[in-house]
Design a protein around this motif. Sequence first.
Motif, PDB file in Angstrom:
ATOM      1  N   ILE A 186       0.830  -1.211   0.000  1.00  0.00           N
ATOM      2  CA  ILE A 186       0.000   0.000   0.000  1.00  0.00           C
ATOM      3  C   ILE A 186       0.867   1.265   0.000  1.00  0.00           C
ATOM      4  N   ASN A 187       1.957   1.210   0.754  1.00  0.00           N
ATOM      5  CA  ASN A 187       2.737   2.446   0.939  1.00  0.00           C
ATOM      6  C   ASN A 187       3.934   2.602   0.017  1.00  0.00           C
ATOM      7  N   VAL A 246      -4.430   2.663  -4.914  1.00  0.00           N
ATOM      8  CA  VAL A 246      -5.424   2.190  -3.955  1.00  0.00           C
ATOM      9  C   VAL A 246      -5.704   3.280  -2.920  1.00  0.00           C
ATOM     10  N   ARG A 247      -4.626   3.885  -2.414  1.00  0.00           N
ATOM     11  CA  ARG A 247      -4.794   4.950  -1.422  1.00  0.00           C
ATOM     12  C   ARG A 247      -5.558   6.118  -2.037  1.00  0.00           C
ATOM     13  N   ALA A 248      -5.158   6.460  -3.242  1.00  0.00           N
ATOM     14  CA  ALA A 248      -5.823   7.588  -3.898  1.00  0.00           C
ATOM     15  C   ALA A 248      -7.289   7.255  -4.169  1.00  0.00           C
ATOM     16  N   GLY A 249      -7.525   5.999  -4.594  1.00  0.00           N
ATOM     17  CA  GLY A 249      -8.884   5.585  -4.919  1.00  0.00           C
ATOM     18  C   GLY A 249      -9.805   5.611  -3.714  1.00  0.00           C
ATOM     19  N   VAL A 302     -13.278   2.966   7.535  1.00  0.00           N
ATOM     20  CA  VAL A 302     -13.492   2.320   6.247  1.00  0.00           C
ATOM     21  C   VAL A 302     -12.351   2.637   5.277  1.00  0.00           C
ATOM     22  N   GLY A 303     -11.795   1.605   4.678  1.00  0.00           N
ATOM     23  CA  GLY A 303     -10.772   1.809   3.658  1.00  0.00           C
ATOM     24  C   GLY A 303      -9.351   1.804   4.186  1.00  0.00           C
ATOM     25  N   ALA A 316      -9.912   6.680   6.085  1.00  0.00           N
ATOM     26  CA  ALA A 316      -9.158   7.058   4.898  1.00  0.00           C
ATOM     27  C   ALA A 316      -9.485   8.500   4.529  1.00  0.00           C
ATOM     28  N   GLY A 317      -8.467   9.271   4.219  1.00  0.00           N
ATOM     29  CA  GLY A 317      -8.698  10.640   3.783  1.00  0.00           C
ATOM     30  C   GLY A 317      -8.841  11.633   4.919  1.00  0.00           C
TER      31      GLY A 317
END
Lengths: 387, 304
Positions: free
Chosen positions: B160-161, B169-172, B235-236, B302-303
Motif C-alpha cells: 500500500i505504501n 489504492v490509497r488515492a482511490g 473504512v478503507g 481514509a482521507g
Amino acid sequence: MMKTLMTAASLVAMMTGAALAQDPLKIGMITTLSGPAGYLGQDIRDGMLLAIEMEGGKLGGVPVELVVEDDGLKPGNGRQIAEKFMNDDGMKLLTGIVFSNVAGATVPDIVDNGAIYISPNAGPSNLAGSECHPNYFVVSWQNDALHEAAGAAAKQLGFKNAFVLAPNYQAGKDAITGFKRTFGGEIAGEIYTQLDQTDFASEMAQIRAANPEVVFQFHPGGLGIAFLKQYAQAGLIGQIPMVLSEPSTDAVVLGAVGEAAIGIHATAHWNRDFDNAANAEFVKAWDEKYGRPITYYGSQGYDTARLIASALAKTGGLDDIDAFREAVRAADFESVRGDFKFGPNQHPVHDWYLLDIVAGPDGKPMAVTKEKLLDDYGDAYADQCKM
Amino acid sequence: MILVLEQILNGLQYGVMLFLLAAGLTLIFGIMGVINLAHGSLYMVGAYAGTWVAAETGSFWLGLPAALAAAAVTGLAIEAAVVRRLYARDHLDQVLATFALILTFNQLIVIGFGRQPVFTMLPEAFAGSIELIPGLHYPPYRLLIIAAGLLVAVGLYFLINRTRIGMLVRAGSTNREMVRALGVDIRLLYTVVFGLGALLAGLAGYMAGPILAVQVGMGEQILLATFVVVVIGGVGSIRGAFVAGIVLGIVDTCLRAFLPGLLRQVMAGPEADALGIGISSMGIYLLMALVLLIRPKGLFAAGS
C-alpha cells in the motif's frame, strides 16, 4: 331425467371418494436443513424416508407422503410452516423439529389446533412437565436426560470434581442442570459460552488453570467439533478426561475431529453396534442407501416413522384422531434402541449406555458400547405432568 | 499471570484472523464503495478448497496454494459476474445481491460436499502443544496463525505504501473520481483489489480449518465481528483494520475469560456469570459505540 342426474352425481361422488382414498396420507415435517446444523435435520428426514421406502411408500400399510420444509433454525419460520401445513393442507400429523427453541414456538400451536405432534429430537423441559399435552409425543429423549446419563457416567467412573461448559441458551442450561443432577460431585468451574462462539482458546486456558478431574461439555454440531479439536491442540486430551453426552459425540462429529476424539467417554441411548434385530435391519438398509455415517439423529427419524407405522397399522388412517393417539401411546413397535415405552408425560422410558471412543479398523474413531448405565430411565419432569 | 499471557496470545491470534478478513473487506468497501456480504463465502470457499486438496494429497501445505487460488478465482468471478454491475447502485441493492450470493454459495457447497462438516488435518510439525515459558503450554499452530497474520500485515503495508498499485489504492479510497480523471483504468484496479481481498479471505478460511469446523455457513459466523473491525478501524484503512482487529481480538478474549471471575468477587456466582457473559458478548459493540462517539469515521478513516 332426474334419476339419471342423481345417478350421474352419485357416480361422480363415488369417483372422487375413491380418488381421495388413494391419495397418500400427508405427514408434515418441519426441520432444520440449512446452515451448520443442516445435517441434523437431513439425517432425521432420511431416517424417516428410509422407513417409508422399506415399506414400499407406506407406513403400517397406509400410503404416506412426507412433506418436508426447512425452518432455517428460526422459531418464526417453524410456526409459519406449521400453520400452512394445518390450515392449507389439512395435515393432522406433524413431526421433525430439531431445535428446542423452534419446538417451543411451534408445538403449542400444533397441539392446540387438535393435530398430533411427534418429536424426533427436541424435548425441552417445559413441554415435558406442567405444559405436557395428550397430542404431544417425544420419541427421542427429554433434553435433561441426555446429560443426566453423562453425569451418571462421570459418577460411575469415579470422578469427584468436574469442570462443566455449555452454550448460553435453554438447552445449554438444561444440559448443565441435567449433568449436575446425577453427577453429585464438586463443580470446579462452570462456563456458559456464546452460542455463536467457535474459538474456545480462552476456555481451554481456564480449564487448565482449574485442573479438574474430568470435563463435561455440551456443544452440538460444529461447535462441538471446534471444541474437541482445540481441546486436543491445547494438549489437554491425554491429561484431563472428558465425559460427554450424545450430541457432542455423534458420528459426524467423530469423523470431523479425527483421532483427537479417541479415549473420550461418551453416553448414548443408541449406537450403531446395538445387538437387536430392528437395529441390524436399520443399519444394513442405511448403509446400502446412503453410504455415509449414521448419526443417532438418523436412528430417531427411523424410530419415529416406525412408531407412526405401528399406530397406522391399527387405525388405518387419521380419521379417528383419538384412536390414533391411543395407538401411538401404546408404542407397539420394535425400536432400534431396544427397550422403549412412553412414560406418563409421553416421553420415552428407555436405557442409557456408556460408550468408549476407540480407534476403528481404519484408524478413525468409532463408538463402541461398553455397558448399560441407566435402566428403564424416564425423566425428571414426568411427575409434574397431569393429563 | 501465565493465564493472562495465554489469553493475550489467544486474543492476538483471534485478532489477526479478524484482520485477514477485515483487510479485504475494508479495501473493497473503501475503494469501490461496495458492501460485500459474500466475503464470508470466500472464506468458506478457501477453507473447503484447501481442505479438499489437503485430504486428497495428504499434505497440509499443498492445501494452502489451492485455498488461495480457489478463493481468488472465485472472487474474480464474482466481481466480473455480479459486483461490477453494482458499483453505481445504492447500498441496499449491493446488500441484496451479495446476500443472494451467500445463499448460492452455501447451496453449492451442500451439493458438492454435503451438509456434514469435513475433517481437516493439522500439519504434523504443528500438532500438539509446546511450552513457551515454564508453565505456559501453547498450541504451535496458533503461533503459526499469528506469524502468518503479521507477515501479511507487513506485506500489505509495503504494497500500500511503497508500490504504484498501493498509491492508486490509497488515492482511490480518498477520491475515486480524481483517480479516474487522471486516466487510470479504475476498472482493472477494482478487479485486482477484489481478487486480493478474496485471496486474504481464503487464507483466513484455510488457516481456521484445523481449529474450527469447516462447514456450510462458517463465514457468516465471523462476518459480523469483521464488519465491527472495519467500522472501528475506519473504512478503507488497512492500518485501521490491523489495529482494530488486534484490539478487538484481545478485548473480546479477555472479557470472556476474566469478566465473570472478576464479577464473582463482588456478587453471587450464577448472577456474576450471567452478567459477565452478557457484558462480554456485548463487549465489541460497546467498544464500537465508544470509538464512534469519539471518532465518528473510525480510528484511521481514509482521507482524514
